[in-house]
Enzyme design. Structure first.
Site, PDB file in Angstrom:
ATOM      1  N   GLY A  39       5.959  -1.326   9.086  1.00 57.32           N
ATOM      2  CA  GLY A  39       5.144  -2.443   8.648  1.00 57.32           C
ATOM      3  C   GLY A  39       5.805  -3.137   7.469  1.00 57.32           C
ATOM      4  N   GLY A  83       8.900   4.963   4.607  1.00 57.78           N
ATOM      5  CA  GLY A  83       8.266   5.488   3.410  1.00 57.78           C
ATOM      6  C   GLY A  83       8.374   4.574   2.214  1.00 57.78           C
ATOM      7  CB  CYS A 105       7.369  -7.321  -0.078  1.00 55.70           C
ATOM      8  SG  CYS A 105       8.164  -5.773  -0.527  1.00 55.70           S
TER       9      CYS A 105
END
Length: 238
Positions: free
Chosen positions: A89, A173, A191
């Site tokens: 994700g 992770g 991001c």
């Protein structure tokens, strides 16, 4: 429920090689769970935790926007960096030397079946680790990862997170900037979040370099307490 976690430190390792290794461990756990369900067996599923440091690489999550990579192929080569679209994700991030990357590959059936709780626990591990260095790190609402000075014009991200889960088995992770070259973040919209800075532990502490192994040990201490696990150290197999 198996609370033992096999710990492997892969050192400096190519991103694709590590991704392939993660996938193999992930698949083995899934195959075992499917076998248990089909055959009515109760074979114990293993858990893993991989520490690794990657050469310069940019990775884009499955919901990410290519526009957030600000380099073309030639510029990537000039920077000595590689690029991969991957199955976690989140949007785009950077990995490189001086960054501690942790890949917990856990069967959450051994812990709790709640992916949001899992992400919050990962964030808490990093928040507690940074507190050991006198830093007040926080979550930022709606933005996965760990930040400093949330809610101010000086908000900056110090740890990125992105995971994949299937049948409650996790992979990918977190990536904690310890001695990272922050200039590499200038080549992306980190991001996918515009207008917010990125930082590193050594910058925050005003030091040239922080001991990576010391930070790793602090992460493991808090992970062990939060997830109530027993680590079993194993020599890296890749």
């Amino acid at each position: 429920m198996n609370k033992k976690v096999v710990l492997e430190d892969l050192g400096l390792k190519d991103y694709k090689d590590t991704w392939d290794y993660q996938e193999s461990l992930f698949k083995n756990i899934l195959d075992l769970k499917i076998k248990n369900r089909r055959e009515g067996t109760q074979l114990e599923t293993p858990n893993y935790f991989l520490f690794v440091e990657h050469p310069h690489v940019y990775t884009l999550g499955k919901s990410g926007d290519m526009a957030n990579l600000l380099l073309n192929e030639n510029q990537l080569q000039e920077k000595g960096a590689t690029f991969y679209k991957i199955n976690r994700g989140g949007d785009i991030t950077y990995h490189g030397p001086g960054q501690i990357v942790g890949y917990p590959i856990l069967d959450l059936d051994n812990f709790f079946t709640d992916i949001h709780k899992y992400l919050r626990f990962l964030e808490e591990v990093i928040i507690l680790t940074l507190a050991d260095y006198g830093l007040k790190a926080e979550r930022s609402e709606g933005e996965t990862g760990v930040w400093l000075d949330v809610g101010t014009p000086f908000a900056r991200k110090i740890c990125a997170m992105g995971v994949r889960a299937s049948r409650w088995v996790t992979m990918h992770g977190f990536a904690l900037n310890v001695n990272a070259d922050l200039g590499y973040f200038d080549n992306i919209v980190p991001c996918g979040i515009k207008g917010k800075a990125v930082t590193s532990l050594n910058v925050e502490l005003g030091k040239t370099e922080i001991s990576m192994s010391e930070v790793q040990e602090k992460i493991l201490t808090h992970f062990k307490e939060r997830f109530e696990v027993e680590f079993i150290k194993q020599k890296a197999r890749v």
